[in-house]
Motif scaffolding. Structure first.
Motif, mmCIF file in Angstrom:
data_model
loop_
_atom_site.group_PDB
_atom_site.id
_atom_site.type_symbol
_atom_site.label_atom_id
_atom_site.label_comp_id
_atom_site.label_asym_id
_atom_site.label_seq_id
_atom_site.Cartn_x
_atom_site.Cartn_y
_atom_site.Cartn_z
ATOM 1 N N GLY A 95 0.836 -1.195 0.000
ATOM 2 C CA GLY A 95 0.000 0.000 0.000
ATOM 3 C C GLY A 95 0.870 1.243 0.000
ATOM 4 N N ALA A 96 1.251 1.690 -1.189
ATOM 5 C CA ALA A 96 2.105 2.871 -1.292
ATOM 6 C C ALA A 96 1.296 4.148 -1.113
ATOM 7 C CB ALA A 96 2.807 2.884 -2.642
ATOM 8 N N ALA A 97 1.994 5.244 -0.822
ATOM 9 C CA ALA A 97 1.326 6.533 -0.659
ATOM 10 C C ALA A 97 0.681 6.980 -1.968
ATOM 11 C CB ALA A 97 2.327 7.586 -0.175
ATOM 12 N N VAL A 98 1.328 6.659 -3.099
ATOM 13 C CA VAL A 98 0.788 6.948 -4.422
ATOM 14 C C VAL A 98 0.416 5.613 -5.057
ATOM 15 C CG1 VAL A 98 1.246 7.970 -6.679
ATOM 16 C CG2 VAL A 98 2.283 8.969 -4.621
ATOM 17 N N SER A 99 -0.802 5.504 -5.540
ATOM 18 C CA SER A 99 -1.285 4.227 -6.067
ATOM 19 C C SER A 99 -0.397 3.712 -7.192
ATOM 20 C CB SER A 99 -2.724 4.386 -6.577
ATOM 21 O OG SER A 99 -3.199 3.166 -7.098
ATOM 22 N N MET A 100 -0.037 2.422 -7.078
ATOM 23 C CA MET A 100 0.754 1.743 -8.105
ATOM 24 C C MET A 100 0.071 0.404 -8.403
ATOM 25 S SD MET A 100 4.574 2.548 -6.600
ATOM 26 C CE MET A 100 5.324 1.333 -7.686
ATOM 27 N N PRO A 101 -1.103 0.427 -9.028
ATOM 28 C CA PRO A 101 -1.923 -0.786 -9.163
ATOM 29 C C PRO A 101 -1.206 -1.919 -9.877
ATOM 30 C CG PRO A 101 -2.686 0.961 -10.634
ATOM 31 C CD PRO A 101 -1.701 1.585 -9.704
ATOM 32 N N GLY A 102 -1.170 -3.075 -9.180
ATOM 33 C CA GLY A 102 -0.615 -4.278 -9.775
ATOM 34 C C GLY A 102 0.894 -4.359 -9.801
ATOM 35 N N MET A 103 1.577 -3.331 -9.282
ATOM 36 C CA MET A 103 3.030 -3.297 -9.393
ATOM 37 C C MET A 103 3.740 -4.037 -8.260
ATOM 38 S SD MET A 103 3.729 -1.867 -12.203
ATOM 39 C CE MET A 103 2.199 -2.571 -12.841
ATOM 40 N N MET A 104 3.090 -4.125 -7.097
ATOM 41 C CA MET A 104 3.722 -4.784 -5.969
ATOM 42 C C MET A 104 2.913 -6.009 -5.559
ATOM 43 S SD MET A 104 5.139 -1.488 -3.882
ATOM 44 C CE MET A 104 3.560 -0.648 -3.941
ATOM 45 N N ASP A 105 3.345 -6.671 -4.497
ATOM 46 C CA ASP A 105 2.891 -8.039 -4.278
ATOM 47 C C ASP A 105 1.851 -8.189 -3.178
ATOM 48 O OD1 ASP A 105 4.385 -9.269 -6.284
ATOM 49 O OD2 ASP A 105 6.183 -9.237 -5.054
ATOM 50 N N THR A 106 1.080 -9.264 -3.284
ATOM 51 C CA THR A 106 0.003 -9.616 -2.360
ATOM 52 C C THR A 106 0.065 -11.118 -2.087
ATOM 53 O OG1 THR A 106 -1.511 -7.859 -3.081
ATOM 54 C CG2 THR A 106 -2.516 -9.824 -2.124
ATOM 55 N N ILE A 107 -0.220 -11.501 -0.856
ATOM 56 C CA ILE A 107 -0.361 -12.912 -0.496
ATOM 57 C C ILE A 107 -1.677 -13.069 0.255
ATOM 58 C CG2 ILE A 107 0.604 -14.860 0.789
ATOM 59 C CD1 ILE A 107 3.355 -13.603 0.432
ATOM 60 N N LEU A 108 -2.479 -14.045 -0.146
ATOM 61 C CA LEU A 108 -3.771 -14.309 0.492
ATOM 62 C C LEU A 108 -3.742 -15.625 1.264
ATOM 63 C CD1 LEU A 108 -6.147 -13.424 -2.500
ATOM 64 C CD2 LEU A 108 -5.257 -11.891 -0.730
ATOM 65 N N ASN A 109 -4.664 -15.753 2.209
ATOM 66 C CA ASN A 109 -4.873 -16.999 2.974
ATOM 67 C C ASN A 109 -3.693 -17.346 3.868
ATOM 68 O OD1 ASN A 109 -7.212 -17.178 1.382
ATOM 69 N ND2 ASN A 109 -6.203 -18.478 -0.116
ATOM 70 N N LEU A 110 -2.870 -16.364 4.213
ATOM 71 C CA LEU A 110 -1.703 -16.645 5.030
ATOM 72 C C LEU A 110 -2.123 -17.090 6.424
ATOM 73 C CD1 LEU A 110 1.604 -14.853 4.804
ATOM 74 C CD2 LEU A 110 0.683 -15.189 7.083
ATOM 75 N N GLY A 111 -1.454 -18.125 6.923
ATOM 76 C CA GLY A 111 -1.807 -18.722 8.204
ATOM 77 C C GLY A 111 -2.245 -20.172 8.068
ATOM 78 N N LEU A 112 -2.470 -20.622 6.832
ATOM 79 C CA LEU A 112 -2.820 -22.025 6.624
ATOM 80 C C LEU A 112 -1.568 -22.900 6.662
ATOM 81 C CD1 LEU A 112 -5.537 -21.984 3.803
ATOM 82 C CD2 LEU A 112 -5.821 -22.763 6.170
#
Length: 249
Positions: A95-112
């Motif tokens: 979550g950058a201060a200036v939107s950079m859609p799709g440029m950085m990374d995401t991980i879902l369901n962490l904890g399984l």
């Protein structure tokens, strides 16, 4: 006074996007006015800048702050991180201060992990959903944290669908997805040299590091140059309870 790096979504809306990032500030503002936002916390852009400045060392106190925030999140949600009965699962997003859609990374369901996925299946009464969530985690984590080519996972998925005569992912049943998790874990072991981590807190620390490092991926750097975004802003990391739209019909 030591620098503070972590803020719950229920606080800090006034700190602004430069520190919380655009996504973190938006989540905090919506929480403040009473909208039903899932619980979570934000690791600030200051932590990212310090991490990058030191060549990949977590700032002093950050690990402890994240551990405290996880404990508060467990109290808020009534679930425990890595619990084999009914686990707390989170998303980890940039979550950058200036939107950079799709440029950085995401991980879902962490904890399984191998135990928590069985608990999730029992808690939801939906084994297919649980193993679908797990196979997505192994793929995203392998790609984002360890740079294992995502196409290798997609090829395994395509091969299984072809073997089952399925044209869509939704045609795979719980047993198919359980087998796919096993194949994905084999791919992970081949790519990383280690088994997929079973400790939820280890998963989280590595994921936070990976999101920090995604600030300097080639695609993110090219995007910033093309859009006149400074290189020294850094990204925040938002850790938020997962909410699923695919648990039932």
């Amino acid at each position: 006074m030591a620098t503070r790096y972590v803020y719950d979504l229920s606080e800090g809306a006034e700190l602004g996007r430069e520190l919380l990032g655009g996504k973190g500030m938006g989540l905090a503002e919506m929480t403040a006015i009473g909208l039903p936002v899932p619980a979570g916390f934000t690791v600030t852009t200051a932590a990212c800048r310090e991490y990058l400045r030191t060549g990949g060392t977590l700032p002093d106190g950050l690990a402890e702050e994240i551990a405290d925030a996880v404990r508060r999140l467990e109290q808020t949600t009534g679930k425990r991180f890595g619990d084999p009965a009914e686990p707390l699962l989170v998303s980890v997003r940039s979550g950058a201060a200036v939107s950079m859609p799709g440029m950085m990374d995401t991980i879902l369901n962490l904890g399984l992990n191998d135990d928590a996925v069985e608990g999730l299946a029992r808690a939801t009464g939906n084994e297919r959903f649980a193993f679908d969530a797990y196979r997505r985690l192994v793929q995203m984590y392998g790609d984002v944290v360890h740079g294992i080519d995502a196409s290798r996972f997609e090829e395994e998925l395509a091969a299984l669908k072809n073997n089952r005569g399925a044209s869509e992912d939704v045609e795979l049943d719980a047993d198919d997805l359980r087998e796919l998790v096993s194949r994905f874990r084999d791919l992970y072991r081949e790519g990383d040299g280690h088994d997929f981590p079973q400790d939820a807190r280890e998963q989280l620390e590595r994921a936070v590091r990976a999101v920090f490092e995604s600030w300097n991926t080639p695609r993110a750097q090219v995007y910033r140059r093309a859009n006149g975004i400074p290189d020294d802003l850094g990204t925040a990391v938002n850790v938020v309870q997962m909410v699923f739209g695919n648990k039932g019909e």
